[in-house]
Design a protein around this motif. Sequence first.
Motif, PDB file in Angstrom:
ATOM      1  N   PHE A 142     -13.973  -7.370   6.464  1.00 28.56           N
ATOM      2  CA  PHE A 142     -13.899  -5.928   6.626  1.00 28.56           C
ATOM      3  C   PHE A 142     -12.813  -5.287   5.777  1.00 28.56           C
ATOM      4  O   PHE A 142     -12.690  -4.080   5.747  1.00 28.56           O
ATOM      5  N   SER A 143     -12.026  -6.110   5.117  1.00 23.64           N
ATOM      6  CA  SER A 143     -10.975  -5.553   4.280  1.00 23.64           C
ATOM      7  C   SER A 143     -10.595  -6.539   3.185  1.00 23.64           C
ATOM      8  O   SER A 143     -10.980  -7.700   3.210  1.00 23.64           O
ATOM      9  N   ILE A 144      -9.809  -6.060   2.260  1.00 28.45           N
ATOM     10  CA  ILE A 144      -9.287  -6.902   1.191  1.00 28.45           C
ATOM     11  C   ILE A 144      -8.071  -7.623   1.749  1.00 28.45           C
ATOM     12  O   ILE A 144      -7.189  -7.003   2.350  1.00 28.45           O
ATOM     13  N   LYS A 145      -8.017  -8.923   1.563  1.00 25.53           N
ATOM     14  CA  LYS A 145      -7.003  -9.743   2.231  1.00 25.53           C
ATOM     15  C   LYS A 145      -5.594  -9.546   1.700  1.00 25.53           C
ATOM     16  O   LYS A 145      -4.635  -9.568   2.448  1.00 25.53           O
ATOM     17  N   ASN A 146      -5.445  -9.340   0.381  1.00 31.09           N
ATOM     18  CA  ASN A 146      -4.112  -9.202  -0.200  1.00 31.09           C
ATOM     19  C   ASN A 146      -4.099  -7.999  -1.143  1.00 31.09           C
ATOM     20  O   ASN A 146      -4.608  -8.075  -2.263  1.00 31.09           O
ATOM     21  N   LEU A 147      -3.517  -6.910  -0.701  1.00 35.33           N
ATOM     22  CA  LEU A 147      -3.532  -5.671  -1.490  1.00 35.33           C
ATOM     23  C   LEU A 147      -2.680  -5.766  -2.749  1.00 35.33           C
ATOM     24  O   LEU A 147      -2.996  -5.144  -3.764  1.00 35.33           O
ATOM     25  N   GLU A 148      -1.608  -6.532  -2.716  1.00 32.69           N
ATOM     26  CA  GLU A 148      -0.764  -6.663  -3.915  1.00 32.69           C
ATOM     27  C   GLU A 148      -1.529  -7.362  -5.037  1.00 32.69           C
ATOM     28  O   GLU A 148      -1.505  -6.910  -6.189  1.00 32.69           O
TER      29      GLU A 148
ATOM     30  N   GLY B 201     -12.894 -15.204  -4.739  1.00 33.54           N
ATOM     31  CA  GLY B 201     -13.706 -16.203  -4.063  1.00 33.54           C
ATOM     32  C   GLY B 201     -14.468 -15.730  -2.841  1.00 33.54           C
ATOM     33  O   GLY B 201     -15.005 -16.542  -2.093  1.00 33.54           O
ATOM     34  N   TYR B 202     -14.510 -14.440  -2.587  1.00 31.12           N
ATOM     35  CA  TYR B 202     -15.321 -13.912  -1.492  1.00 31.12           C
ATOM     36  C   TYR B 202     -15.875 -12.556  -1.892  1.00 31.12           C
ATOM     37  O   TYR B 202     -15.328 -11.870  -2.743  1.00 31.12           O
ATOM     38  N   GLN B 203     -17.009 -12.201  -1.277  1.00 32.05           N
ATOM     39  CA  GLN B 203     -17.654 -10.937  -1.596  1.00 32.05           C
ATOM     40  C   GLN B 203     -17.133  -9.822  -0.693  1.00 32.05           C
ATOM     41  O   GLN B 203     -16.761 -10.057   0.454  1.00 32.05           O
ATOM     42  N   ILE B 204     -17.144  -8.627  -1.234  1.00 30.93           N
ATOM     43  CA  ILE B 204     -16.867  -7.440  -0.432  1.00 30.93           C
ATOM     44  C   ILE B 204     -17.923  -6.399  -0.781  1.00 30.93           C
ATOM     45  O   ILE B 204     -18.562  -6.478  -1.828  1.00 30.93           O
ATOM     46  N   SER B 205     -18.090  -5.426   0.072  1.00 34.82           N
ATOM     47  CA  SER B 205     -19.061  -4.374  -0.181  1.00 34.82           C
ATOM     48  C   SER B 205     -18.434  -3.287  -1.055  1.00 34.82           C
ATOM     49  O   SER B 205     -17.218  -3.227  -1.246  1.00 34.82           O
ATOM     50  N   TYR B 206     -19.280  -2.420  -1.555  1.00 30.62           N
ATOM     51  CA  TYR B 206     -18.817  -1.293  -2.361  1.00 30.62           C
ATOM     52  C   TYR B 206     -17.844  -0.435  -1.554  1.00 30.62           C
ATOM     53  O   TYR B 206     -16.810  -0.002  -2.052  1.00 30.62           O
ATOM     54  N   ALA B 207     -18.187  -0.205  -0.290  1.00 34.20           N
ATOM     55  CA  ALA B 207     -17.342   0.642   0.560  1.00 34.20           C
ATOM     56  C   ALA B 207     -15.944   0.037   0.751  1.00 34.20           C
ATOM     57  O   ALA B 207     -14.943   0.758   0.732  1.00 34.20           O
TER      58      ALA B 207
END
Length: 120
Positions: free
Chosen positions: A61-67, A93-99
């Motif tokens: 549901f989110s990006i794990k490491n913003l830095e 190494g993992y997918q995320i959605s456009y949103a």
Amino acid sequence: MHAYSLDLRKKVMALYYQTGHKSNVCKQFGIARSTLDGWIKLEKETHALEPLPVVKQGRPFSIKNLEDFKQFVETTPFTKIEELLKPFEQKFGYQISYAILWRGLDKIGKTRRNTDKVRN
């Protein structure tokens, strides 16, 4: 799905072992037959009635490491946000959605919404 207490599970299983009749036990406690079958299977496999931990599936549901994400965005050329999806998956190494990608860009200040200031 309805969550049942461990105490109720133990009572149901005790009555089931005492009577050996699934349908009557289910009617008496107001549970589905498939629920009782699941508990019987769980007890055979784990020798306990505690529910197994939930395994999350699908995209995070989110990006794990913003830095690291911020550094990635600054070093990756793109003209449209969707152009970052494939390189993101390759790098992290993992997918995320456009949103999620758009929300991540917004968090690090890389969207117009964050850069345009409303003047009063």
